[in-house]
Design a protein around this motif. Structure first.
Motif, PDB file in Angstrom:
ATOM      1  N   LYS A 228      40.900  36.644  42.523  1.00  0.00           N
ATOM      2  CA  LYS A 228      41.973  35.696  42.838  1.00  0.00           C
ATOM      3  C   LYS A 228      42.133  35.608  44.347  1.00  0.00           C
ATOM      4  O   LYS A 228      41.800  36.525  45.073  1.00  0.00           O
ATOM      5  N   LYS A 229      42.698  34.514  44.819  1.00  0.00           N
ATOM      6  CA  LYS A 229      42.819  34.307  46.249  1.00  0.00           C
ATOM      7  C   LYS A 229      44.292  34.275  46.682  1.00  0.00           C
ATOM      8  O   LYS A 229      45.173  33.947  45.901  1.00  0.00           O
ATOM      9  N   GLY A 230      44.502  34.653  47.926  1.00  0.00           N
ATOM     10  CA  GLY A 230      45.763  34.320  48.583  1.00  0.00           C
ATOM     11  C   GLY A 230      46.878  35.347  48.607  1.00  0.00           C
ATOM     12  O   GLY A 230      47.827  35.155  49.348  1.00  0.00           O
ATOM     13  N   ARG A 231      46.829  36.412  47.827  1.00  0.00           N
ATOM     14  CA  ARG A 231      47.936  37.372  47.831  1.00  0.00           C
ATOM     15  C   ARG A 231      47.395  38.778  48.021  1.00  0.00           C
ATOM     16  O   ARG A 231      46.195  38.989  48.076  1.00  0.00           O
ATOM     17  N   THR A 232      48.301  39.749  48.108  1.00  0.00           N
ATOM     18  CA  THR A 232      47.849  41.128  48.262  1.00  0.00           C
ATOM     19  C   THR A 232      47.275  41.619  46.934  1.00  0.00           C
ATOM     20  O   THR A 232      47.608  41.098  45.871  1.00  0.00           O
ATOM     21  N   MET A 233      46.438  42.639  47.003  1.00  0.00           N
ATOM     22  CA  MET A 233      45.802  43.182  45.800  1.00  0.00           C
ATOM     23  C   MET A 233      46.849  43.708  44.830  1.00  0.00           C
ATOM     24  O   MET A 233      46.693  43.570  43.607  1.00  0.00           O
ATOM     25  N   LYS A 234      47.935  44.300  45.334  1.00  0.00           N
ATOM     26  CA  LYS A 234      49.012  44.795  44.459  1.00  0.00           C
ATOM     27  C   LYS A 234      49.546  43.672  43.590  1.00  0.00           C
ATOM     28  O   LYS A 234      49.688  43.821  42.378  1.00  0.00           O
ATOM     29  N   GLU A 235      49.852  42.529  44.237  1.00  0.00           N
ATOM     30  CA  GLU A 235      50.431  41.386  43.515  1.00  0.00           C
ATOM     31  C   GLU A 235      49.441  40.796  42.519  1.00  0.00           C
ATOM     32  O   GLU A 235      49.810  40.457  41.388  1.00  0.00           O
ATOM     33  N   LYS A 236      48.183  40.688  42.930  1.00  0.00           N
ATOM     34  CA  LYS A 236      47.172  40.119  42.036  1.00  0.00           C
ATOM     35  C   LYS A 236      46.953  41.016  40.823  1.00  0.00           C
ATOM     36  O   LYS A 236      46.837  40.533  39.696  1.00  0.00           O
ATOM     37  N   LEU A 237      46.921  42.330  41.067  1.00  0.00           N
ATOM     38  CA  LEU A 237      46.731  43.302  39.993  1.00  0.00           C
ATOM     39  C   LEU A 237      47.911  43.263  39.026  1.00  0.00           C
ATOM     40  O   LEU A 237      47.728  43.232  37.805  1.00  0.00           O
TER      41      LEU A 237
ATOM     42  N   SER B  81      42.858  35.624  32.434  1.00  0.00           N
ATOM     43  CA  SER B  81      41.394  35.617  32.496  1.00  0.00           C
ATOM     44  C   SER B  81      40.750  36.729  31.676  1.00  0.00           C
ATOM     45  O   SER B  81      39.737  36.516  31.025  1.00  0.00           O
ATOM     46  N   ALA B  82      41.339  37.931  31.735  1.00  0.00           N
ATOM     47  CA  ALA B  82      40.756  39.070  31.024  1.00  0.00           C
ATOM     48  C   ALA B  82      40.806  38.849  29.506  1.00  0.00           C
ATOM     49  O   ALA B  82      39.859  39.189  28.791  1.00  0.00           O
ATOM     50  N   ILE B  83      41.893  38.263  29.022  1.00  0.00           N
ATOM     51  CA  ILE B  83      42.018  37.958  27.586  1.00  0.00           C
ATOM     52  C   ILE B  83      40.986  36.905  27.188  1.00  0.00           C
ATOM     53  O   ILE B  83      40.357  36.997  26.126  1.00  0.00           O
ATOM     54  N   LYS B  84      40.797  35.896  28.062  1.00  0.00           N
ATOM     55  CA  LYS B  84      39.805  34.857  27.781  1.00  0.00           C
ATOM     56  C   LYS B  84      38.403  35.473  27.698  1.00  0.00           C
ATOM     57  O   LYS B  84      37.612  35.118  26.822  1.00  0.00           O
ATOM     58  N   LYS B  85      38.116  36.414  28.579  1.00  0.00           N
ATOM     59  CA  LYS B  85      36.810  37.090  28.585  1.00  0.00           C
ATOM     60  C   LYS B  85      36.613  37.862  27.281  1.00  0.00           C
ATOM     61  O   LYS B  85      35.527  37.830  26.688  1.00  0.00           O
TER      62      LYS B  85
ATOM     63  N   ARG C  97      40.486  44.636  36.778  1.00  0.00           N
ATOM     64  CA  ARG C  97      40.219  44.827  38.215  1.00  0.00           C
ATOM     65  C   ARG C  97      39.444  43.649  38.798  1.00  0.00           C
ATOM     66  O   ARG C  97      39.818  43.104  39.842  1.00  0.00           O
ATOM     67  N   ASP C  98      38.369  43.246  38.127  1.00  0.00           N
ATOM     68  CA  ASP C  98      37.505  42.198  38.676  1.00  0.00           C
ATOM     69  C   ASP C  98      38.202  40.847  38.757  1.00  0.00           C
ATOM     70  O   ASP C  98      38.067  40.133  39.754  1.00  0.00           O
ATOM     71  N   PHE C  99      38.957  40.488  37.724  1.00  0.00           N
ATOM     72  CA  PHE C  99      39.642  39.199  37.757  1.00  0.00           C
ATOM     73  C   PHE C  99      40.764  39.199  38.786  1.00  0.00           C
ATOM     74  O   PHE C  99      41.063  38.172  39.387  1.00  0.00           O
ATOM     75  N   SER C 100      41.380  40.355  39.017  1.00  0.00           N
ATOM     76  CA  SER C 100      42.398  40.465  40.058  1.00  0.00           C
ATOM     77  C   SER C 100      41.752  40.292  41.432  1.00  0.00           C
ATOM     78  O   SER C 100      42.275  39.593  42.291  1.00  0.00           O
TER      79      SER C 100
ATOM     80  N   ALA D  27      51.378  48.020  42.149  1.00  0.00           N
ATOM     81  CA  ALA D  27      51.201  47.008  41.105  1.00  0.00           C
ATOM     82  C   ALA D  27      52.022  47.370  39.865  1.00  0.00           C
ATOM     83  O   ALA D  27      52.679  46.500  39.266  1.00  0.00           O
ATOM     84  N   LEU D  28      52.019  48.645  39.481  1.00  0.00           N
ATOM     85  CA  LEU D  28      52.789  49.065  38.297  1.00  0.00           C
ATOM     86  C   LEU D  28      54.295  48.930  38.537  1.00  0.00           C
ATOM     87  O   LEU D  28      55.046  48.608  37.606  1.00  0.00           O
ATOM     88  N   ASP D  29      54.748  49.143  39.787  1.00  0.00           N
ATOM     89  CA  ASP D  29      56.160  48.927  40.112  1.00  0.00           C
ATOM     90  C   ASP D  29      56.527  47.452  39.968  1.00  0.00           C
ATOM     91  O   ASP D  29      57.585  47.112  39.428  1.00  0.00           O
TER      92      ASP D  29
END
Length: 156
Positions: free
Chosen positions: A111-120, A133-137, A105-108, A45-47
Motif C-alpha cells: 500500500k502507498k502513502g501512510r506509515t507501516m503501522k497504519e497500513k498494517l 486484499s488478504a481475504i481476496k487472495k 504483511r505483503d499487502f500492507s 499497529a495492534l494499538d
C-alpha cells in the motif's frame, strides 16, 4: 536420496502479549535484523487495531483476523508423465498461519502513502471484518483448488 528434515526452531513468546504468533509476526515484519523497529511497528499497529475495533482484547481480534485469512486448501504442482497438474492439498494449521501472516504483511507493505503501522493496522482490521486484499487472495487460492479438484487423486 533426500537429506534429513529441517527441525522447527523454538520461538520465544513476545514480551508484551506473551504470544508466539505475535513474535513470529514481528520476525516477519523485521528488515535487516532491526527487531526493535519491527516490534514498534507491530505493537503500534495492534494499538491502532484496538482503537478502531473498540476491542478490549486486541489479541483475540488479531487471531480472528489471521483465522479469516488462513487458507484451508492450496495447489501444488505435480509432474505426471509429461504434464504438470495443479493438485489441491490441505494446508496444515502451522503453514496456514504462516501464509496468512505473510499475506497480511505483503499487502500492507504494497500500500502507498501512510506509515507501516497504519497500513498494517488497516489490513488487520479489514481481515478481521472479512474483507481486504488478504481475504481476496485466500478466496482466489480456494477457487484455484476447487477448479483443480479433478486432479486430487494425484496427491501422494
Amino acid at each position: 536420496m533426500r537429506r534429513r528434515r529441517a527441525h522447527d526452531k523454538q520461538l520465544l513468546e513476545d514480551p508484551k502479549y506473551n504470544s508466539k504468533v505475535v513474535a513470529k509476526f514481528i520476525n516477519m515484519v523485521m528488515l535487516k535484523g532491526k527487531k526493535s523497529i519491527a516490534e514498534e511497528i507491530v505493537y503500534g499497529a495492534l494499538d491502532i487495531v484496538a482503537k478502531q475495533l473498540n476491542e478490549a482484547d486486541v489479541l483475540k481480534a488479531f487471531y480472528k483476523a489471521i483465522d479469516n485469512v488462513r487458507p484451508r486448501l492450496e495447489v501444488k504442482p505435480r509432474r505426471v508423465g509429461g504434464a504438470t497438474y495443479q493438485v489441491p492439498i490441505e494446508v496444515r494449521q502451522e503453514r496456514g498461519t504462516s501464509i496468512a501472516l505473510r499475506w497480511i504483511r505483503d499487502f500492507s507493505k504494497n500500500k502507498k502513502g501512510r506509515t507501516m503501522k497504519e497500513k498494517l493496522a488497516d489490513e488487520v482490521v479489514s481481515a478481521f471484518k472479512g474483507e481486504g486484499s488478504a481475504i481476496k487472495k485466500r478466496d482466489d487460492t480456494h477457487k484455484m483448488a476447487d477448479a483443480n479438484k479433478a486432479y486430487a487423486h494425484f496427491r501422494w
